[in-house]
Motif scaffolding. Structure first.
Motif, short mmCIF file in Angstrom:
data_model
loop_
_atom_site.label_atom_id
_atom_site.label_comp_id
_atom_site.label_asym_id
_atom_site.label_seq_id
_atom_site.Cartn_x
_atom_site.Cartn_y
_atom_site.Cartn_z
N ALA A 22 -34.07 76.26 27.20
CA ALA A 22 -34.67 75.90 28.50
C ALA A 22 -33.63 75.81 29.62
O ALA A 22 -33.99 75.58 30.78
CB ALA A 22 -35.40 74.57 28.38
N TYR A 23 -32.35 76.01 29.30
CA TYR A 23 -31.29 75.80 30.28
C TYR A 23 -31.51 76.61 31.56
O TYR A 23 -31.34 76.10 32.67
CB TYR A 23 -29.93 76.14 29.67
CG TYR A 23 -28.77 75.98 30.62
CD1 TYR A 23 -28.46 74.74 31.17
CD2 TYR A 23 -27.99 77.08 30.99
CE1 TYR A 23 -27.39 74.59 32.04
CE2 TYR A 23 -26.92 76.93 31.85
CZ TYR A 23 -26.63 75.69 32.38
OH TYR A 23 -25.57 75.55 33.25
N VAL A 24 -31.90 77.87 31.41
CA VAL A 24 -32.04 78.72 32.60
C VAL A 24 -33.11 78.17 33.54
O VAL A 24 -32.90 78.09 34.76
CB VAL A 24 -32.36 80.18 32.20
CG1 VAL A 24 -32.62 81.03 33.44
CG2 VAL A 24 -31.20 80.77 31.39
N GLU A 25 -34.25 77.73 32.99
CA GLU A 25 -35.30 77.22 33.87
C GLU A 25 -34.95 75.85 34.46
O GLU A 25 -35.51 75.45 35.48
CB GLU A 25 -36.64 77.16 33.12
CG GLU A 25 -36.70 76.18 31.98
CD GLU A 25 -37.95 76.35 31.13
OE1 GLU A 25 -38.80 75.45 31.19
OE2 GLU A 25 -38.07 77.36 30.43
N LEU A 26 -34.02 75.14 33.82
CA LEU A 26 -33.60 73.83 34.31
C LEU A 26 -32.35 73.92 35.19
O LEU A 26 -31.87 72.91 35.72
CB LEU A 26 -33.32 72.88 33.13
CG LEU A 26 -34.50 72.60 32.20
CD1 LEU A 26 -34.01 71.85 30.95
CD2 LEU A 26 -35.57 71.78 32.93
N TYR A 27 -31.83 75.13 35.34
CA TYR A 27 -30.49 75.31 35.90
C TYR A 27 -30.33 74.75 37.31
O TYR A 27 -29.27 74.23 37.66
CB TYR A 27 -30.13 76.81 35.90
CG TYR A 27 -28.73 77.05 36.38
CD1 TYR A 27 -27.65 76.79 35.55
CD2 TYR A 27 -28.48 77.48 37.68
CE1 TYR A 27 -26.35 76.98 35.99
CE2 TYR A 27 -27.19 77.67 38.13
CZ TYR A 27 -26.13 77.42 37.28
OH TYR A 27 -24.85 77.59 37.73
N THR A 28 -31.38 74.85 38.13
CA THR A 28 -31.23 74.44 39.54
C THR A 28 -30.79 72.98 39.66
O THR A 28 -30.15 72.60 40.64
CB THR A 28 -32.54 74.65 40.33
OG1 THR A 28 -33.61 73.97 39.67
CG2 THR A 28 -32.87 76.14 40.44
N ARG A 29 -31.13 72.16 38.66
CA ARG A 29 -30.73 70.75 38.69
C ARG A 29 -29.21 70.56 38.60
O ARG A 29 -28.69 69.52 38.98
CB ARG A 29 -31.38 69.99 37.53
CG ARG A 29 -32.90 70.06 37.52
CD ARG A 29 -33.48 69.36 36.31
NE ARG A 29 -34.93 69.54 36.23
CZ ARG A 29 -35.70 68.96 35.32
NH1 ARG A 29 -35.17 68.14 34.42
NH2 ARG A 29 -37.00 69.19 35.31
N THR A 30 -28.53 71.56 38.05
CA THR A 30 -27.09 71.42 37.77
C THR A 30 -26.20 71.78 38.95
O THR A 30 -25.00 71.52 38.91
CB THR A 30 -26.68 72.28 36.56
OG1 THR A 30 -26.64 73.67 36.94
CG2 THR A 30 -27.64 72.09 35.38
N VAL A 31 -26.77 72.41 39.97
CA VAL A 31 -25.94 72.93 41.07
C VAL A 31 -26.48 72.49 42.44
O VAL A 31 -26.38 73.23 43.42
CB VAL A 31 -25.83 74.48 41.01
CG1 VAL A 31 -24.96 74.91 39.84
CG2 VAL A 31 -27.21 75.14 40.94
#
Length: 198
Positions: A71-80
């Motif tokens: 799921a990392y790709v779909e959650l990615y926006t939270r990291t940047v």
């Protein structure tokens, strides 16, 4: 005229990968533990080199870990979410003076479009941009620096490369670029002023 070549993560954008999983796991500590348990940083580097996160997730033993990792790709926006404003100010000063500005980033081809959703300017501000995951080669490999120079039609000795990873700066220097090891926007501004850019 010399050109300035930026790294992005850790220089222009603050990247905090654990934030992808804080909500699902309930705390920052649990998210950090997940990162350690799954060998995330090593696998993320493979993503930066062109591999897919869903494929790497299958290597994990625990089904829940597999699901969360995939799921990392779909959650990615939270990291940047957080820009490093001081560095953007430096970049804008360079552009205002007509200095060519390019970028080389170790960034997955899957997560790059997600990052652009948060920071669309990353797709607009650079004359030439090389994303490692799209090319299948990553810093500090000499080929990625040579790729930038070829596409920007500039010689390595006419580039100053900025990165928060010293090994990447050394990789740039090995192909003939000047290098600045990024530690803070203030130190970067001072270094570029000393070199006559600002």
């Amino acid at each position: 005229m010399k050109a300035v070549v930026f790294d992005i993560g850790g220089v222009l954008i603050d990247w905090q990968p654990h934030l992808a999983w804080v909500e699902a796991l309930g705390s920052e500590d649990a998210a950090h533990a997940f990162i350690e348990r799954t060998g995330f940083r090593e696998r993320n580097a493979r993503g930066d080199n062109g591999e897919r996160f869903a494929d790497m997730a299958k290597e994990l033993d625990d089904p829940q870990d597999q699901s969360l990792f995939a799921a990392y790709v779909e959650l990615y926006t939270r990291t940047v979410e957080t820009p490093i404003h001081g560095t953007w100010d430096v970049l804008d000063q360079l552009k205002a003076q007509g200095i060519p500005v390019h970028a080389i980033t170790n960034w997955s081809a899957e997560t790059w479009p997600e990052g652009l959703k948060v920071h669309p300017r990353l797709g607009e501000v650079f004359g030439t941009l090389v994303v490692s995951g799209q090319e299948g080669v990553m810093k500090p490999d000499a080929r990625i620096f040579e790729m930038l120079c070829e596409r920007a039609a500039i010689a390595p000795q006419d580039c100053v490369f900025i990165d928060d990873g010293l090994h990447n700066v050394q990789g740039a220097q090995a192909v003939g670029m000047d290098g600045i090891h990024f530690t803070s926007p203030q130190a970067l501004e001072a270094a570029l002023s000393e070199w006559g850019f600002l």
